[in-house]
Scaffold this motif. Structure first.
Motif, PDB file in Angstrom:
ATOM      1  N   ILE A 202     -21.866 -24.421   3.056  1.00  0.00           N
ATOM      2  CA  ILE A 202     -21.531 -23.001   3.037  1.00  0.00           C
ATOM      3  C   ILE A 202     -20.254 -22.771   2.231  1.00  0.00           C
ATOM      4  CG2 ILE A 202     -20.919 -21.001   4.450  1.00  0.00           C
ATOM      5  CD1 ILE A 202     -23.835 -21.916   4.685  1.00  0.00           C
ATOM      6  N   ILE A 203     -20.257 -21.704   1.433  1.00  0.00           N
ATOM      7  CA  ILE A 203     -19.097 -21.356   0.608  1.00  0.00           C
ATOM      8  C   ILE A 203     -18.372 -20.155   1.207  1.00  0.00           C
ATOM      9  CG2 ILE A 203     -20.351 -19.789  -0.943  1.00  0.00           C
ATOM     10  CD1 ILE A 203     -18.651 -20.983  -3.259  1.00  0.00           C
ATOM     11  N   SER A 204     -17.046 -20.147   1.046  1.00  0.00           N
ATOM     12  CA  SER A 204     -16.225 -19.038   1.520  1.00  0.00           C
ATOM     13  C   SER A 204     -15.025 -18.909   0.596  1.00  0.00           C
ATOM     14  CB  SER A 204     -15.760 -19.276   2.964  1.00  0.00           C
ATOM     15  OG  SER A 204     -14.996 -20.477   3.047  1.00  0.00           O
ATOM     16  N   THR A 205     -14.250 -17.853   0.784  1.00  0.00           N
ATOM     17  CA  THR A 205     -13.023 -17.661   0.013  1.00  0.00           C
ATOM     18  C   THR A 205     -11.837 -18.101   0.862  1.00  0.00           C
ATOM     19  OG1 THR A 205     -13.904 -15.853  -1.319  1.00  0.00           O
ATOM     20  CG2 THR A 205     -11.512 -15.984  -1.104  1.00  0.00           C
ATOM     21  N   ALA A 206     -11.022 -19.005   0.318  1.00  0.00           N
ATOM     22  CA  ALA A 206      -9.841 -19.494   1.031  1.00  0.00           C
ATOM     23  C   ALA A 206      -8.611 -18.656   0.714  1.00  0.00           C
ATOM     24  CB  ALA A 206      -9.574 -20.953   0.677  1.00  0.00           C
ATOM     25  N   ALA A 207      -8.573 -18.095  -0.506  1.00  0.00           N
ATOM     26  CA  ALA A 207      -7.431 -17.260  -0.901  1.00  0.00           C
ATOM     27  C   ALA A 207      -7.842 -16.362  -2.051  1.00  0.00           C
ATOM     28  CB  ALA A 207      -6.236 -18.125  -1.301  1.00  0.00           C
ATOM     29  N   GLY A 208      -7.274 -15.162  -2.071  1.00  0.00           N
ATOM     30  CA  GLY A 208      -7.571 -14.203  -3.132  1.00  0.00           C
ATOM     31  C   GLY A 208      -8.529 -13.131  -2.665  1.00  0.00           C
ATOM     32  N   THR A 209      -8.464 -11.992  -3.351  1.00  0.00           N
ATOM     33  CA  THR A 209      -9.311 -10.854  -3.003  1.00  0.00           C
ATOM     34  C   THR A 209     -10.420 -10.611  -4.021  1.00  0.00           C
ATOM     35  OG1 THR A 209      -7.936  -9.286  -4.240  1.00  0.00           O
ATOM     36  CG2 THR A 209      -7.309  -9.720  -1.940  1.00  0.00           C
ATOM     37  N   GLY A 210     -10.327 -11.315  -5.149  1.00  0.00           N
ATOM     38  CA  GLY A 210     -11.258 -11.043  -6.234  1.00  0.00           C
ATOM     39  C   GLY A 210     -10.702 -10.040  -7.223  1.00  0.00           C
ATOM     40  N   MET A 211      -9.553  -9.454  -6.908  1.00  0.00           N
ATOM     41  CA  MET A 211      -8.893  -8.482  -7.779  1.00  0.00           C
ATOM     42  C   MET A 211      -7.669  -9.128  -8.410  1.00  0.00           C
ATOM     43  SD  MET A 211     -10.756  -5.763  -7.556  1.00  0.00           S
ATOM     44  CE  MET A 211      -9.666  -4.475  -8.189  1.00  0.00           C
ATOM     45  N   ARG A 212      -7.506  -8.928  -9.690  1.00  0.00           N
ATOM     46  CA  ARG A 212      -6.373  -9.479 -10.423  1.00  0.00           C
ATOM     47  C   ARG A 212      -5.089  -8.745 -10.068  1.00  0.00           C
ATOM     48  NH1 ARG A 212      -6.683 -10.305 -16.939  1.00  0.00           N
ATOM     49  NH2 ARG A 212      -4.595 -11.142 -17.305  1.00  0.00           N
ATOM     50  N   GLY A 213      -3.996  -9.517  -9.878  1.00  0.00           N
ATOM     51  CA  GLY A 213      -2.724  -8.896  -9.574  1.00  0.00           C
ATOM     52  C   GLY A 213      -1.756  -9.898  -8.978  1.00  0.00           C
ATOM     53  N   PHE A 214      -0.738  -9.383  -8.336  1.00  0.00           N
ATOM     54  CA  PHE A 214       0.210 -10.235  -7.622  1.00  0.00           C
ATOM     55  C   PHE A 214       0.633  -9.551  -6.344  1.00  0.00           C
ATOM     56  CE2 PHE A 214       4.615 -11.365  -6.507  1.00  0.00           C
ATOM     57  CZ  PHE A 214       4.389 -12.703  -6.158  1.00  0.00           C
ATOM     58  N   GLY A 215       0.523 -10.285  -5.253  1.00  0.00           N
ATOM     59  CA  GLY A 215       0.946  -9.728  -3.976  1.00  0.00           C
ATOM     60  C   GLY A 215       0.419 -10.564  -2.830  1.00  0.00           C
ATOM     61  N   GLY A 216       0.894 -10.245  -1.628  1.00  0.00           N
ATOM     62  CA  GLY A 216       0.384 -10.877  -0.430  1.00  0.00           C
ATOM     63  C   GLY A 216       1.247 -11.963   0.162  1.00  0.00           C
ATOM     64  N   ASP A 217       2.363 -12.319  -0.507  1.00  0.00           N
ATOM     65  CA  ASP A 217       3.213 -13.381   0.030  1.00  0.00           C
ATOM     66  C   ASP A 217       3.665 -13.050   1.446  1.00  0.00           C
ATOM     67  OD1 ASP A 217       3.005 -14.947  -2.177  1.00  0.00           O
ATOM     68  OD2 ASP A 217       5.061 -14.698  -2.876  1.00  0.00           O
ATOM     69  N   GLY A 218       3.597 -14.060   2.312  1.00  0.00           N
ATOM     70  CA  GLY A 218       3.983 -13.883   3.696  1.00  0.00           C
ATOM     71  C   GLY A 218       2.835 -13.500   4.603  1.00  0.00           C
ATOM     72  N   GLY A 219       1.683 -13.211   3.999  1.00  0.00           N
ATOM     73  CA  GLY A 219       0.521 -12.814   4.783  1.00  0.00           C
ATOM     74  C   GLY A 219      -0.649 -13.759   4.573  1.00  0.00           C
ATOM     75  N   PRO A 220      -1.826 -13.367   5.016  1.00  0.00           N
ATOM     76  CA  PRO A 220      -3.016 -14.210   4.867  1.00  0.00           C
ATOM     77  C   PRO A 220      -3.396 -14.408   3.405  1.00  0.00           C
ATOM     78  CG  PRO A 220      -3.377 -12.472   6.484  1.00  0.00           C
ATOM     79  CD  PRO A 220      -2.116 -12.131   5.766  1.00  0.00           C
ATOM     80  N   GLY A 221      -3.747 -15.630   3.068  1.00  0.00           N
ATOM     81  CA  GLY A 221      -4.127 -15.930   1.695  1.00  0.00           C
ATOM     82  C   GLY A 221      -5.319 -15.129   1.211  1.00  0.00           C
ATOM     83  N   VAL A 222      -6.226 -14.770   2.110  1.00  0.00           N
ATOM     84  CA  VAL A 222      -7.414 -14.021   1.716  1.00  0.00           C
ATOM     85  C   VAL A 222      -7.092 -12.577   1.331  1.00  0.00           C
ATOM     86  CG1 VAL A 222      -9.067 -15.433   2.987  1.00  0.00           C
ATOM     87  CG2 VAL A 222      -7.897 -13.540   4.156  1.00  0.00           C
ATOM     88  N   LYS A 223      -5.858 -12.141   1.613  1.00  0.00           N
ATOM     89  CA  LYS A 223      -5.446 -10.796   1.210  1.00  0.00           C
ATOM     90  C   LYS A 223      -4.469 -10.832   0.035  1.00  0.00           C
ATOM     91  CE  LYS A 223      -6.174  -8.582   5.701  1.00  0.00           C
ATOM     92  NZ  LYS A 223      -5.558  -7.743   6.767  1.00  0.00           N
TER      93      LYS A 223
END
Length: 363
Positions: free
Chosen positions: A131-152
């Motif tokens: 099974i495949i899943s996303t460990a980090a990232g939203t699929g949208m290019r950018g920068f942000g999310g430090d300090g929170g969940p990697g999937v966001k």
């Protein structure tokens, strides 16, 4: 005089770590043309050896991750349906869509992580369930999310991934000029290195608060030191595990293909010996050998370089500096076409000769 000449010749022959008289290069898979079959690949990138001893590789333009049994040479697909996209989480990895999978990493459990450049995510395959899943990232290019969940969190073209000593994952977030740290136990993410600025990385500077320009590839040594290739920076740095400081290992910062036989600090990376304009700047692949050496995929020089970590001397172990495809078996006469990846395992060097559509083996 004769003895002195012989000693000098032996020293020259062994500069690469693999004696020139014994070194041979051969194709493991690929025909020189793009394809998708048991004998064909289409732009191979990242390489990894799994816990099962098989070779796994990113078949970039086939949008798949494939596995080769090194005993039987049988090739199977373990992820990707051949269509570019970002779909399939929660289902079989073979039915999922990938987009420019660049590099691979196995964790201690044997699960596989994939850096997908154009989906701006890190995907994970549970190798027991498939099974495949996303460990980090939203699929949208950018920068942000430090300090929170990697999937966001947001990335900008993640390229390379490696496990640090504490089990966390370091991610080369090349478009953001940062290295991010994903804590696999908690899922939280933070910035480990880089400021987002495209400025020089000074010798001896602290990792925290210092710019890194285009962190393309990162590998970890047994003592915890990290080796980092800066694509736009045209240089390779060592990050000291104890002091957390940068130390330039190779490259002058200028484009070129020079320096063999001399100090790696005076060498140039990323140029073309033919004078053709480079599409991308800088070294794009690193692998630590078992003989105190660091192998470098000098992509735009169409060559594989080697740095002796004891002496600091750099040499070419494969390629002529000119774009091409072979001939084999002499590695120093074998032309390459923008190799992107190197992997030292099983006592040999695997090379993803990307645009020659081959995976090569240097013994």
């Amino acid at each position: 005089m004769l003895m002195k000449l012989l000693l000098c010749l032996c020293a020259l022959l062994t500069t690469s770590g693999i004696p020139t008289f014994a070194a041979t290069v051969a194709t493991l898979i690929g025909t020189g043309k793009p394809g998708y079959s048991d004998t064909e690949v289409n732009n191979p990138y990242g390489l990894a050896i799994g816990l099962d001893g098989a070779l796994y590789f990113c078949d970039l333009d086939n949008s798949r991750i494939r596995r080769m049994d090194l005993s039987t040479k049988r090739v199977t697909t373990i992820a990707g349906n051949g269509q570019k996209g970002y779909q399939g989480d929660g289902g079989p990895a073979t039915a999922a869509s990938l987009n420019m999978p660049h590099e691979l990493l196995f964790d201690a459990k044997g699960d596989l992580y994939i850096a997908e450049r154009d989906n701006h995510v890190i995907r994970k395959i549970d190798m027991k369930s498939g099974i495949i899943s996303t460990a980090a990232g939203t699929g949208m290019r950018g920068f942000g999310g430090d300090g929170g969940p990697g999937v966001k969190a947001k990335f900008n073209q993640p390229h390379s991934i490696v496990l640090d000593r504490d089990g966390s994952m370091l991610i080369c977030d090349i478009g953001n000029h940062r290295i991010r740290r994903l804590h696999l136990d908690t899922g939280l993410i933070e910035t480990y290195a880089g400021t987002g600025e495209t400025k020089e990385t000074p010798e001896g500077a602290s990792v925290k608060g210092t710019p890194v320009t285009g962190p393309r590839t990162i590998v970890r040594a047994a003592n915890g030191d990290l080796y980092l290739a800066l694509r736009e920076g045209n240089a390779i740095y060592r990050i000291d595990a104890k002091t957390q400081t940068y130390h330039r290992l190779a490259g002058t910062g200028e484009l070129g293909f020079s320096g063999d036989g001399g100090p790696a600090l005076q060498a140039k990376f990323g140029g073309s010996a033919t004078g053709a304009a480079a599409r991308l700047a800088g070294p794009k692949g690193l692998a630590l050998g078992s003989d105190d050496s660091l192998y470098v995929a000098d992509t735009e020089s169409h060559a594989i370089r080697k740095i002796n970590l004891k002496t600091g001397i750099i040499s070419t172990v494969m390629g002529t500096g000119q774009i091409g495809d072979g001939p084999e078996p002499d590695p120093l006469l074998c032309k390459l076409n923008r190799p992107h990846s190197v992997l030292f395992a099983n006592g040999v060097l695997y090379v993803g000769d990307s645009e020659a559509h081959r995976i090569l083996l240097l013994r």
